[in-house]
Motif scaffolding. Structure first.
Motif, PDB file in Angstrom:
ATOM      1  N   VAL A  93       0.865  -1.177   0.000  1.00 31.75           N
ATOM      2  CA  VAL A  93       0.000   0.000   0.000  1.00 31.75           C
ATOM      3  C   VAL A  93       0.901   1.226   0.000  1.00 31.75           C
ATOM      4  CG1 VAL A  93      -1.781   1.287   1.240  1.00 31.75           C
ATOM      5  CG2 VAL A  93      -1.832  -1.220   1.222  1.00 31.75           C
ATOM      6  N   MET A  94       0.617   2.158  -0.910  1.00 36.57           N
ATOM      7  CA  MET A  94       1.428   3.367  -1.029  1.00 36.57           C
ATOM      8  C   MET A  94       0.546   4.591  -0.826  1.00 36.57           C
ATOM      9  SD  MET A  94       3.804   2.304  -4.335  1.00 36.57           S
ATOM     10  CE  MET A  94       5.094   3.522  -4.000  1.00 36.57           C
ATOM     11  N   LEU A  95       1.115   5.625  -0.252  1.00 37.05           N
ATOM     12  CA  LEU A  95       0.420   6.885  -0.011  1.00 37.05           C
ATOM     13  C   LEU A  95       1.119   8.014  -0.744  1.00 37.05           C
ATOM     14  CD1 LEU A  95      -0.152   6.663   3.863  1.00 37.05           C
ATOM     15  CD2 LEU A  95      -1.737   6.013   2.029  1.00 37.05           C
ATOM     16  N   GLY A  96       0.312   8.956  -1.231  1.00 40.40           N
ATOM     17  CA  GLY A  96       0.885  10.092  -1.928  1.00 40.40           C
ATOM     18  C   GLY A  96      -0.063  11.276  -1.915  1.00 40.40           C
ATOM     19  N   PRO A  97       0.369  12.398  -2.460  1.00 42.14           N
ATOM     20  CA  PRO A  97      -0.460  13.604  -2.486  1.00 42.14           C
ATOM     21  C   PRO A  97      -1.373  13.632  -3.709  1.00 42.14           C
ATOM     22  CG  PRO A  97       1.701  14.093  -3.382  1.00 42.14           C
ATOM     23  CD  PRO A  97       1.730  12.644  -2.986  1.00 42.14           C
ATOM     24  N   THR A  98      -2.454  14.386  -3.596  1.00 39.38           N
ATOM     25  CA  THR A  98      -3.232  14.710  -4.782  1.00 39.38           C
ATOM     26  C   THR A  98      -2.580  15.904  -5.463  1.00 39.38           C
ATOM     27  OG1 THR A  98      -4.734  16.063  -3.460  1.00 39.38           O
ATOM     28  CG2 THR A  98      -5.378  13.771  -3.855  1.00 39.38           C
ATOM     29  N   SER A  99      -3.051  16.213  -6.662  1.00 39.99           N
ATOM     30  CA  SER A  99      -2.396  17.257  -7.440  1.00 39.99           C
ATOM     31  C   SER A  99      -3.413  17.985  -8.296  1.00 39.99           C
ATOM     32  CB  SER A  99      -1.314  16.637  -8.334  1.00 39.99           C
ATOM     33  OG  SER A  99      -0.866  17.553  -9.306  1.00 39.99           O
ATOM     34  N   GLY A 100      -3.099  19.220  -8.641  1.00 36.80           N
ATOM     35  CA  GLY A 100      -3.993  20.001  -9.479  1.00 36.80           C
ATOM     36  C   GLY A 100      -3.662  19.939 -10.953  1.00 36.80           C
ATOM     37  N   ALA A 101      -2.584  19.230 -11.302  1.00 37.16           N
ATOM     38  CA  ALA A 101      -2.147  19.175 -12.695  1.00 37.16           C
ATOM     39  C   ALA A 101      -2.810  18.008 -13.406  1.00 37.16           C
ATOM     40  CB  ALA A 101      -0.623  19.037 -12.752  1.00 37.16           C
ATOM     41  N   GLY A 102      -3.893  18.274 -14.130  1.00 36.89           N
ATOM     42  CA  GLY A 102      -4.597  17.225 -14.841  1.00 36.89           C
ATOM     43  C   GLY A 102      -4.088  17.071 -16.262  1.00 36.89           C
ATOM     44  N   ASP A 103      -4.935  16.507 -17.131  1.00 37.40           N
ATOM     45  CA  ASP A 103      -4.573  16.297 -18.529  1.00 37.40           C
ATOM     46  C   ASP A 103      -5.837  16.488 -19.356  1.00 37.40           C
ATOM     47  OD1 ASP A 103      -4.053  15.101 -21.098  1.00 37.40           O
ATOM     48  OD2 ASP A 103      -2.379  14.011 -20.211  1.00 37.40           O
ATOM     49  N   GLY A 108     -11.918  12.576   2.699  1.00 35.30           N
ATOM     50  CA  GLY A 108     -10.791  13.425   2.357  1.00 35.30           C
ATOM     51  C   GLY A 108      -9.614  12.701   1.743  1.00 35.30           C
ATOM     52  N   VAL A 109      -9.757  11.425   1.415  1.00 38.92           N
ATOM     53  CA  VAL A 109      -8.692  10.671   0.757  1.00 38.92           C
ATOM     54  C   VAL A 109      -9.265   9.995  -0.484  1.00 38.92           C
ATOM     55  CG1 VAL A 109      -7.368  10.304   2.866  1.00 38.92           C
ATOM     56  CG2 VAL A 109      -9.090   8.631   2.179  1.00 38.92           C
ATOM     57  N   VAL A 110      -8.395   9.668  -1.419  1.00 40.58           N
ATOM     58  CA  VAL A 110      -8.819   9.026  -2.652  1.00 40.58           C
ATOM     59  C   VAL A 110      -8.038   7.733  -2.844  1.00 40.58           C
ATOM     60  CG1 VAL A 110      -7.199  10.450  -4.004  1.00 40.58           C
ATOM     61  CG2 VAL A 110      -9.084   9.264  -5.152  1.00 40.58           C
ATOM     62  N   GLY A 111      -8.754   6.675  -3.194  1.00 31.68           N
ATOM     63  CA  GLY A 111      -8.128   5.415  -3.548  1.00 31.68           C
ATOM     64  C   GLY A 111      -8.121   5.258  -5.048  1.00 31.68           C
ATOM     65  N   VAL A 112      -6.977   4.856  -5.594  1.00 37.69           N
ATOM     66  CA  VAL A 112      -6.824   4.675  -7.036  1.00 37.69           C
ATOM     67  C   VAL A 112      -6.837   3.185  -7.359  1.00 37.69           C
ATOM     68  CG1 VAL A 112      -5.325   5.072  -9.027  1.00 37.69           C
ATOM     69  CG2 VAL A 112      -5.525   6.820  -7.237  1.00 37.69           C
ATOM     70  N   ALA A 134      -9.939  18.342  -6.595  1.00 36.99           N
ATOM     71  CA  ALA A 134     -11.067  19.247  -6.799  1.00 36.99           C
ATOM     72  C   ALA A 134     -12.282  18.829  -5.982  1.00 36.99           C
ATOM     73  CB  ALA A 134     -11.427  19.281  -8.287  1.00 36.99           C
ATOM     74  N   LEU A 135     -12.357  17.539  -5.655  1.00 32.59           N
ATOM     75  CA  LEU A 135     -13.465  17.022  -4.851  1.00 32.59           C
ATOM     76  C   LEU A 135     -13.146  17.014  -3.355  1.00 32.59           C
ATOM     77  CD1 LEU A 135     -14.580  14.094  -7.177  1.00 32.59           C
ATOM     78  CD2 LEU A 135     -15.836  16.217  -6.729  1.00 32.59           C
ATOM     79  N   GLY A 136     -12.013  17.593  -2.964  1.00 28.68           N
ATOM     80  CA  GLY A 136     -11.696  17.758  -1.554  1.00 28.68           C
ATOM     81  C   GLY A 136     -10.741  16.762  -0.952  1.00 28.68           C
ATOM     82  N   ALA A 137     -10.186  15.867  -1.755  1.00 26.98           N
ATOM     83  CA  ALA A 137      -9.216  14.902  -1.229  1.00 26.98           C
ATOM     84  C   ALA A 137      -7.819  15.506  -1.264  1.00 26.98           C
ATOM     85  CB  ALA A 137      -9.252  13.615  -2.042  1.00 26.98           C
ATOM     86  N   ASP A 138      -7.071  15.357  -0.174  1.00 29.32           N
ATOM     87  CA  ASP A 138      -5.706  15.878  -0.156  1.00 29.32           C
ATOM     88  C   ASP A 138      -4.662  14.781  -0.004  1.00 29.32           C
ATOM     89  OD1 ASP A 138      -6.030  15.147   2.485  1.00 29.32           O
ATOM     90  OD2 ASP A 138      -5.915  17.177   3.277  1.00 29.32           O
ATOM     91  N   GLN A 139      -5.105  13.546   0.061  1.00 31.95           N
ATOM     92  CA  GLN A 139      -4.177  12.424   0.173  1.00 31.95           C
ATOM     93  C   GLN A 139      -4.712  11.264  -0.655  1.00 31.95           C
ATOM     94  OE1 GLN A 139      -3.291  11.239   4.178  1.00 31.95           O
ATOM     95  NE2 GLN A 139      -1.504  10.050   3.600  1.00 31.95           N
ATOM     96  N   ALA A 140      -3.792  10.516  -1.283  1.00 35.59           N
ATOM     97  CA  ALA A 140      -4.175   9.400  -2.137  1.00 35.59           C
ATOM     98  C   ALA A 140      -3.509   8.121  -1.656  1.00 35.59           C
ATOM     99  CB  ALA A 140      -3.775   9.677  -3.581  1.00 35.59           C
ATOM    100  N   TRP A 141      -4.173   7.007  -1.949  1.00 35.55           N
ATOM    101  CA  TRP A 141      -3.605   5.702  -1.627  1.00 35.55           C
ATOM    102  C   TRP A 141      -3.879   4.751  -2.789  1.00 35.55           C
ATOM    103  CZ3 TRP A 141      -7.097   1.625  -1.432  1.00 35.55           C
ATOM    104  CH2 TRP A 141      -8.448   1.961  -1.262  1.00 35.55           C
ATOM    105  N   LEU A 142      -3.051   3.756  -2.889  1.00 40.63           N
ATOM    106  CA  LEU A 142      -3.238   2.732  -3.911  1.00 40.63           C
ATOM    107  C   LEU A 142      -2.567   1.450  -3.439  1.00 40.63           C
ATOM    108  CD1 LEU A 142      -0.221   2.596  -5.410  1.00 40.63           C
ATOM    109  CD2 LEU A 142      -1.062   4.701  -6.457  1.00 40.63           C
TER     110      LEU A 142
END
Length: 242
Positions: free
Chosen positions: A100-110, A173-177, A205-213
């Motif tokens: 399991v890895m943790l990381g930040p969300t980002s505003g740089a989309g595509d 406040g977190v997002v799972g990928v 943009a939906l309020g998550a500031d941390q990501a996990w996968l």
């Protein structure tokens, strides 16, 4: 930073099994038997009975559904603490170690990555084509459609054909990928990185500031990709089967 005790219940809820039950703090998940996460017991807290009786009950629950019993043991989060030894005594062994890895969300989309609130037929085409086993693909697509809102599904097309996909579940406040897949003809072109960045941008943009996968511990290329995007190892888990 979110820890395993807080994250594992979110991970269970983010990728829901077709059928779910509880034995106190043990979570029982059953689907079609392919995807391990939704066909396993997650012993995240103490069961509601003696551990040996809980093991008997969990085994009976899976047997009643025609599935082999399977237990998902997370480092530092197993109840009771000697559960691995109890399972070994019953003929189980650990397999499929996952990081399991943790990381930040980002505003740089595509702008070329399409992000929607539900998977469409093109998304499912890539998912099925990369599943290997058609039954496994169908089970996972069913699970995709059970992800609670807000969920996001990203797809990147090349020359008008779907080439890479990924999905995300946002909660607390977190997002799972999940479901990061690239069609065989388009691998090693950086498409997965673009899909990941689009999902993380949408999650922020939906309020998550941390990501996990979650990534298999021996999948070095995927781990390298996620590390380059700011993800770091948090903890591991393993499946125990006979």
């Amino acid at each position: 930073m979110i820890d395993a005790a807080a994250l594992e219940p979110l991970a269970d809820d983010a990728w829901p099994a077709r059928e779910r039950a509880r034995l106190g703090g043990w979570r029982l998940n059953a689907s079609s038997g392919r995807s391990m996460r939704i066909n396993a017991c997650w012993p995240l807290a103490a069961p509601d009975r003696d551990p040996e009786a809980a093991l008997d009950a969990a085994e009976a629950w899976f047997a009643a559904r025609g599935l082999p019993p399977r237990f998902k043991l997370t480092d530092g989060l197993v109840a009771p603490a000697d559960l691995a030894q109890r399972l070994a005594a019953r003929g189980y062994a650990a397999t499929k170690e996952t990081q399991v890895m943790l990381g930040p969300t980002s505003g740089a989309g595509d702008p070329d990555v399409q992000v929607t609130a539900a998977p469409d037929a093109a998304f499912e085409t890539v998912f099925t084509a990369t599943a290997g086993d058609p039954e496994d693909g169908r089970e996972r697509i069913e699970a995709l459609n059970r992800i609670p809102a807000p969920a996001r599904f990203a797809r990147l097309d090349i020359a008008g054909a779907p080439a890479a996909i990924g999905c995300a579940a946002i909660s607390a406040g977190v997002v799972g990928v999940f479901g990061m897949r690239t069609a065989p003809d388009h691998r090693r072109k950086g498409l997965a990185r673009r899909v990941l960045r689009a999902l993380l941008s949408e999650a922020m943009a939906l309020g998550a500031d941390q990501a996990w996968l979650q990534v298999e511990a021996d999948n070095a290329p995927a781990i390298a990709l996620y590390a380059a995007e700011g993800f770091a190892p948090a903890y591991r888990y393993r499946y125990w089967t006979r």
